[in-house]
Design an enzyme around this catalytic site. Sequence first.
Site, PDB file in Angstrom:
ATOM      1  N   LYS A 175     -10.799   8.433  -1.881  1.00  0.00           N
ATOM      2  CA  LYS A 175     -11.985   8.601  -1.214  1.00  0.00           C
ATOM      3  C   LYS A 175     -12.216   7.896   0.175  1.00  0.00           C
ATOM      4  CE  LYS A 175     -16.037   8.190  -0.565  1.00  0.00           C
ATOM      5  NZ  LYS A 175     -16.786   8.031   0.745  1.00  0.00           N
ATOM      6  N   GLU A 251     -12.698  -5.798  -3.827  1.00  0.00           N
ATOM      7  CA  GLU A 251     -12.561  -6.764  -2.797  1.00  0.00           C
ATOM      8  C   GLU A 251     -13.783  -6.471  -1.955  1.00  0.00           C
ATOM      9  OE1 GLU A 251     -12.474  -7.979   0.769  1.00  0.00           O
ATOM     10  OE2 GLU A 251     -10.655  -6.574   1.155  1.00  0.00           O
ATOM     11  N   CYS A 285     -14.181  -7.978   6.735  1.00  0.00           N
ATOM     12  CA  CYS A 285     -14.701  -8.906   5.548  1.00  0.00           C
ATOM     13  C   CYS A 285     -14.283 -10.341   5.726  1.00  0.00           C
ATOM     14  CB  CYS A 285     -14.297  -8.487   4.412  1.00  0.00           C
ATOM     15  SG  CYS A 285     -12.714  -8.177   3.906  1.00  0.00           S
ATOM     16  N   GLU A 379     -23.928 -11.340   5.213  1.00  0.00           N
ATOM     17  CA  GLU A 379     -22.805 -10.940   6.073  1.00  0.00           C
ATOM     18  C   GLU A 379     -23.182 -10.073   7.096  1.00  0.00           C
ATOM     19  OE1 GLU A 379     -18.618  -9.256   4.643  1.00  0.00           O
ATOM     20  OE2 GLU A 379     -20.273  -8.207   3.900  1.00  0.00           O
TER      21      GLU A 379
END
Length: 476
Positions: A175, A251, A285, A379
């Site tokens: 997906k 992750e 990331c 973040e």
Amino acid sequence: MEFFGHVIDGAEVKSASGETFASVDPYTREPWAEVALGGAGEVDRAVTAARRAFDEGPWPRLSRAERGRLLHRLADLIVADTDRLALADTRDMGKPIAQSRGKDVPRAADNFRFFADHARLTPAEALPMDSGHHAYTRYDPVGVAAAIAPWNFPLMLETWKIAPALAWGNTVVLKPAEDTPASATILARLALEAGLPPGVLNVVHGYGPGSAGQALTEHPGIDRITFTGESATGRVISAAAAKHLVPVSLELGGKGANAVFADADLGNAVDWSLKAIFTNAGQVCLAGSRLYVQRPVFEEFLARFTAGAEAMRLGDPKQESTDLGPLASETHYRKVRGYVETVAGEGGTVHSGGLGDGWFVRPTIVTGMPATGRHQREEIFGPVVTVTPFDAEDEVVALMNGTRYGLNAMLFTENLSRAHRVSARLRAGTVWVNCFFIRDLRAPFGGVGDSGVGREGGTFSREFFTEPKAVVMQIS
């Protein structure tokens, strides 16, 4: 507009409902492709096809050499179709074409080549016993793997998940992120052209909650889930997987810290620090978004770092000369813009950069931000970096570890003892010394804390995508 469908059981298909959604080019801010919008029905068809291909088809029964040959053929086709794959990711999310063509597509092909060879060449264990018995291990495929990929490195991270799963004999339902669907369909078309049997690699497009993503993670026919994305989504996936006791590899987010010591090669440190935060417009990331510089070199480093940031060329990501494209979507642009607009309110100063036209955010350097400021803790996932001076080694280690994330860190020093000593003290899945984003695919990749669960890469991927089995025989 070009149409991208699901790929289920060896055929590219529309949704049963006929529904579609648009993929928007973030540079033009106009739709450029039409994509099939899937849901629970498409997911069930894809999982059923993958289960049949695993239980009844040839894929898990081929030798590792035979599977490897087909995966190498797929890698060859990826390389041959570099321009189309690169442009698909660039148009989907605004990544400069020099990066998508020069780095992402070659790495996608390398992922297939590496894991095809790794599965063939990695030995299992033979365990002689004193009691007239002998034990050995087998690593057999687990079944159907669900792979859910993010939008920042679409093709590259899709193949990071798909390649080891396939190499070890599993079948896959992918997906892709709804913002970046095109390269996933192209990849699945190439897999069929390479000769992968129907049902081995399936692609279902759609959204997350209440759509294809949720249906996939909750499906009882899934044996593994590998996900890269936001930490909050990782928690939701973990909860869904727990209902069926499905192992997960997650992750998740990061808040990478980068320490530059006074004895560092400043030219090298500046170059890598620029790449670490501004590559892909900071939508990484692993981005080095917290930059700590030892006080004796702080002013010189900041001046050189600022000059490098201000020299970056913003523009059409389809042009080879562009260094920094727009942010990937209007939703994400609004999020990052919110951080830029609240710097002063959190106690910091915009030293350089700021908002641009359209969905652009210029390379933005923030100074004076306190450790408690949101920009130091959360973040941002954009081209925004905080730069903070430090005095002592213990101080900077505490600052770098002062986060709920633990994906990666960087440090720049010419002192070998310090490099080893600080690396050991950092709470992070990867530490880069005097470099950034250099990968060996044998090494473990993942994070601690809110940055994830588990590791992938080399034998770590084998552990996740196989069921290790002990066989014990009497030989006396």
